[in-house]
Motif scaffolding. Structure first.
Motif, PDB file in Angstrom:
ATOM      1  N   UNK A 128       1.161  -0.813   0.273  1.00 33.44           N
ATOM      2  CA  UNK A 128       0.155  -0.281   0.297  1.00 33.44           C
ATOM      3  C   UNK A 128       0.769   1.104   0.193  1.00 33.44           C
ATOM      4  N   UNK A 129       1.870   1.029   1.278  1.00 27.59           N
ATOM      5  CA  UNK A 129       2.990   2.464   0.751  1.00 27.59           C
ATOM      6  C   UNK A 129       3.417   2.449  -0.335  1.00 27.59           C
ATOM      7  N   UNK A 130       4.227   1.796  -1.107  1.00 27.63           N
ATOM      8  CA  UNK A 130       5.278   2.045  -2.312  1.00 27.63           C
ATOM      9  C   UNK A 130       3.882   2.581  -3.303  1.00 27.63           C
ATOM     10  N   UNK A 131       2.342   1.901  -3.561  1.00 27.60           N
ATOM     11  CA  UNK A 131       2.006   2.043  -4.213  1.00 27.60           C
ATOM     12  C   UNK A 131       1.096   3.713  -4.301  1.00 27.60           C
ATOM     13  N   UNK A 132       1.364   4.428  -2.282  1.00 21.88           N
ATOM     14  CA  UNK A 132       0.913   5.438  -2.982  1.00 21.88           C
ATOM     15  C   UNK A 132       1.608   6.665  -3.121  1.00 21.88           C
ATOM     16  N   UNK A 133       2.772   6.021  -2.801  1.00 21.51           N
ATOM     17  CA  UNK A 133       4.711   7.184  -3.399  1.00 21.51           C
ATOM     18  C   UNK A 133       4.682   6.824  -4.458  1.00 21.51           C
ATOM     19  N   UNK A 134       3.764   6.283  -5.329  1.00 20.92           N
ATOM     20  CA  UNK A 134       4.153   5.835  -6.999  1.00 20.92           C
ATOM     21  C   UNK A 134       3.355   7.192  -6.898  1.00 20.92           C
ATOM     22  N   UNK A 135       1.943   7.160  -6.965  1.00 23.13           N
ATOM     23  CA  UNK A 135       0.966   8.155  -6.727  1.00 23.13           C
ATOM     24  C   UNK A 135       1.476   9.597  -6.251  1.00 23.13           C
ATOM     25  N   UNK A 136       1.552   9.544  -5.280  1.00 20.16           N
ATOM     26  CA  UNK A 136       1.305  10.693  -4.227  1.00 20.16           C
ATOM     27  C   UNK A 136       2.900  11.240  -5.079  1.00 20.16           C
ATOM     28  N   UNK A 222      -7.697  -1.493  -2.220  1.00 21.24           N
ATOM     29  CA  UNK A 222      -6.704  -1.827  -2.060  1.00 21.24           C
ATOM     30  C   UNK A 222      -6.163  -3.652  -2.341  1.00 21.24           C
ATOM     31  N   UNK A 223      -5.877  -3.925  -1.597  1.00 20.55           N
ATOM     32  CA  UNK A 223      -6.111  -5.765  -1.212  1.00 20.55           C
ATOM     33  C   UNK A 223      -6.972  -6.729  -2.382  1.00 20.55           C
ATOM     34  N   UNK A 224      -8.274  -6.030  -1.715  1.00 21.76           N
ATOM     35  CA  UNK A 224      -9.288  -6.631  -2.872  1.00 21.76           C
ATOM     36  C   UNK A 224      -9.299  -6.312  -4.207  1.00 21.76           C
ATOM     37  N   UNK A 261       0.213  -7.091  -0.743  1.00 24.41           N
ATOM     38  CA  UNK A 261      -0.788  -6.000  -0.044  1.00 24.41           C
ATOM     39  C   UNK A 261      -0.779  -6.760   0.984  1.00 24.41           C
ATOM     40  N   UNK A 262      -1.383  -7.943   1.197  1.00 27.04           N
ATOM     41  CA  UNK A 262      -1.777  -8.418   2.593  1.00 27.04           C
ATOM     42  C   UNK A 262      -1.088  -9.808   2.519  1.00 27.04           C
ATOM     43  N   UNK A 263      -1.072 -10.641   3.585  1.00 26.37           N
ATOM     44  CA  UNK A 263      -0.536 -11.973   3.469  1.00 26.37           C
ATOM     45  C   UNK A 263      -1.685 -13.073   3.406  1.00 26.37           C
ATOM     46  N   UNK A 264      -2.765 -13.100   3.970  1.00 25.69           N
ATOM     47  CA  UNK A 264      -3.852 -13.763   3.701  1.00 25.69           C
ATOM     48  C   UNK A 264      -4.116 -14.181   2.235  1.00 25.69           C
ATOM     49  N   UNK A 265      -3.929 -13.050   1.622  1.00 22.21           N
ATOM     50  CA  UNK A 265      -3.976 -13.012  -0.299  1.00 22.21           C
ATOM     51  C   UNK A 265      -3.571 -14.605  -0.926  1.00 22.21           C
ATOM     52  N   UNK A 266      -2.772 -14.816   0.224  1.00 23.75           N
ATOM     53  CA  UNK A 266      -1.546 -16.157  -0.598  1.00 23.75           C
ATOM     54  C   UNK A 266      -2.682 -17.270  -1.216  1.00 23.75           C
ATOM     55  N   UNK A 267      -3.974 -17.508  -0.127  1.00 17.66           N
ATOM     56  CA  UNK A 267      -4.907 -18.421   0.167  1.00 17.66           C
ATOM     57  C   UNK A 267      -5.563 -18.316  -0.989  1.00 17.66           C
TER      58      UNK A 267
END
Length: 655
Positions: A128-136, A222-224, A261-267
């Motif tokens: 999330x922070x990396x994407x905000x860095x690109x956008x911001x 963003x994760x979703x 974005x989130x570790x549980x997205x591995x599932x």
């Protein structure tokens, strides 16, 4: 992600970041801003190309006239509603609130080029922070102020809408008996958007748990969005239709972004889509098999014949509307046998999902655990009641979809109970009773021996779950057991809704139709009725995979957070079939010519979207979500309170 520590305030977080920024050797300004500008345009371009907002798709829609006013209205409504909500939050709550006191300073540190700074309270990866860095960094030196960071989730919600629209269309096309040709035709026509796709995607964007956090700087939206982007790529993968490995590389790359974005997205990225890819590969490579000799009527002969069928890839995977308990067992067994007999082709097709699992395992070994920080408060444990709590939540949010199905079910059940008893009906009653008794007993055992109340649940009265637990499970020791029938009822209603519009033939156990007071088989009736639709709906394999993935993603979390249920609900919602009598009809050119007058076109538009070509439940769902969003938004903004230990600091209710 952190759950919010009341003892750590916003000012304390600023002081921490100031100390971290003052460390020697850490640059105070972001180096080479052009690099981030290029990265932002690359990421943004790839995201737009793979959505209904693609310039090619918009141009094609303008040429062939399929870009109607509804498409424009839905996008404008989503943008203005989300923007209005984010503006109101920033106006009334200008400073970071709750978990934002961890996320926003971290994003601002990255925007300043301080990539060596990391808040030990953060548990999720820095995607999330990396994407905000690109956008911001594309704005100005103020690109990462609080209001701008919150607006990034508004943008993410727009892409949730886009990916949900396409995923809904690809899902319904996949229900066709010849599922490859409809998808090819849809792509050749530059992916036209139907009324069902548009309205379903809009309702998913309005889903209260997503919409609420689109006004705050949290990771959920963003994760979703990234998981939906991967799901869309999976459904549309060209190689799947040609039975090749084409497109698998993109799935792995997007899967890595989802893990960032989130570790549980591995599932969801590896297990859920990997299992769906497994079933898809087995079906694409099945071999015709016919027994050379007459099958014996003995159970051994039947077992041998079924084993040979399954080993050739002819798995048992029926539509949910026609499935019984035995069908789910046979489905799991057949997939296991087919997998064992096709190891090479399956390994070739599943390599990105396997590599995702390997990459995640490497991260866990390197990190010394799943979460990045605050490990003492995020210890993985077995928490089976999570799979009980999810059903009332889904039934509550999806009441407009579930209630009509439940009413239809009760009417047919009442008619069935009015029939005089006879031996076959008695056996069915006994079978149903045994299933209910077994599931109720398992539910009670889970409730008794595995109910976990996390300290955070009772320590923070700003979350709605605090009051849910306080006035139910914790009110009296017996209430948790009295809730068991409610869990099962909600679960069955969610299952019926996923199976499709309820009819007597759809009941998984009875499999009968009531005609003149008698029970008759429904097989011929089903074939005739479904012939026009050409669609079967979700199958047993899909439900088994969805359940297994949901179990894996939930039962290791001791804390009960409604946000954990977002992705399971979204995947379930994308696969809920529309009402059969309200499937969107194709409007012919002759029909359009008859409505040339503006007044006729307005009336045609109203009828089409109101009741003739549209599932009326979608309007009820829209109204329900808007009501929930209005109430929860109003309470958050205008019904704050103060803690005695922190006078003058407003606390606010939220999910």
């Amino acid at each position: 992600m952190p759950c919010g520590d009341p003892s750590v305030g916003w000012r304390a977080q600023l002081e921490y970041q100031a100390r971290a920024a003052a460390r020697p050797g850490v640059p105070s300004r972001m180096p080479n801003a052009n690099y981030y500008h290029g990265g932002w345009w690359l990421v943004g371009g790839l995201a737009i190309i793979n959505s209904p907002l693609s310039p090619v798709r918009v141009f094609y829609s303008l040429v062939n006239g399929s870009l109607n006013i509804a498409f424009i209205l839905v996008y404008l409504a989503t943008y203005y509603l989300a923007s209005f909500w984010a503006d109101q939050v920033t106006k009334i709550v200008p400073e970071p609130y709750l978990d934002e006191v961890f996320h926003i300073p971290q994003a601002q540190a990255y925007c300043s080029g301080l990539f060596g700074v990391w808040d030990p309270k953060l548990t999720t990866p820095p995607g999330l922070y990396l994407l905000s860095t690109l956008i911001g960094s594309s704005y100005s030196q103020y690109g990462c102020i609080v209001s701008r960071l919150r607006s990034h989730n508004v943008l993410a919600l727009i892409f949730v809408l886009s990916y949900a629209i396409d995923s809904r269309g690809l899902t319904t096309l996949g229900w066709k008996r010849d599922r490859n040709e409809p998808v090819r035709k849809w792509i050749r026509n530059s992916r036209p958007v139907s009324a069902d796709m548009l309205h379903t995607g809009f309702n998913i964007a309005l889903f209260p748990l997503l919409f609420f956090f689109s006004g705050l700087y949290y990771t959920d939206v963003l994760s979703t969005c990234v998981v939906l982007a991967m799901y869309r790529l999976f459904l549309e993968r060209k190689g799947a239709r040609a039975n090749t490995a084409e497109g698998l590389v993109w799935l792995y790359l997007v899967g890595l972004v989802a893990l960032a974005m989130r570790q549980t997205n591995i599932f969801w990225g590896a297990v859920f889509m990997g299992a769906l890819e497994l079933v898809r590969t087995i079906k694409a490579n099945k071999e015709d098999f016919k027994s050379e000799q007459t099958v014996s009527r003995s159970w051994k002969g039947v077992a041998v014949d079924k084993f040979q069928q399954y080993s050739h890839g002819n798995i048992h995977d029926v539509a949910l509307k026609d499935a019984g308990v035995v069908d789910f067992i046979l489905c799991a067994v057949s997939i296991t046998i087919a997998t064992l007999f096709h190891p090479v082709i399956i390994a070739i097709r599943l390599w990105p999902y396997i590599l995702l699992l390997v990459s995640f395992a490497g991260f866990v070994i390197w990190n010394g655990g799943v979460v990045l920080g605050d490990k003492s408060n995020h210890v993985a444990t077995i928490h089976l009641p999570q799979m009980l709590y999810i059903w009332p939540l889904m039934a509550f949010f999806s009441a407009p979809l579930i209630v009509p199905i439940g009413v239809s079910f009760l009417r047919n059940l009442a008619a069935l109970l009015s029939i005089p008893l006879f031996p076959r009906l008695v056996r069915k009653y006994l079978l149903v009773s045994s299933y209910i008794a077994i599931t109720l007993m398992v539910t009670l055992l889970i409730t008794k021996y595995n109910t976990i109340i996390h300290p955070f649940t009772l320590a923070d009265n700003r979350h709605y779950m605090f009051y849910v637990f306080r006035y139910t499970i914790l009110r009296h020791p017996l209430i948790r057991y009295l809730l068991a029938p409610m869990y099962l009822t909600c679960a069955y209603l969610v299952y019926l809704t996923l199976s499709g519009p309820w009819q007597p033939s759809s009941m998984s156990i009875l499999q009968t139709k009531i005609i003149n007071g008698k029970l008759e088989k429904q097989s011929k009736h089903i074939e005739i009725e479904s012939k026009d639709e050409g669609a079967e709906g979700p199958t047993t394999s899909f439900l088994l995979i969805l359940l297994a993935t949901t179990v894996l993603s939930l039962i290791t979390a001791p804390l009960v957070e409604p946000r954990y249920f977002i992705i399971p609900w979204v995947i379930w919602r994308l696969n809920v079939p529309p009402l059969r009598s309200f499937t969107t009809p194709a409007r012919t050119k002759q029909y359009v010519r008859r409505t040339r007058r503006p007044s006729d076109r307005v009336m045609e538009f109203i009828r089409y979207w109101g009741w003739e070509g549209h599932d009326y439940r979608l309007w009820l769902e829209t109204a329900w979500f808007l009501l929930i969003n209005f109430v929860t938004g109003y309470v958050f903004l205008y019904r704050g309170f103060e803690w005695p230990q922190e006078p003058g600091l407003v606390q606010r209710f939220m999910w």
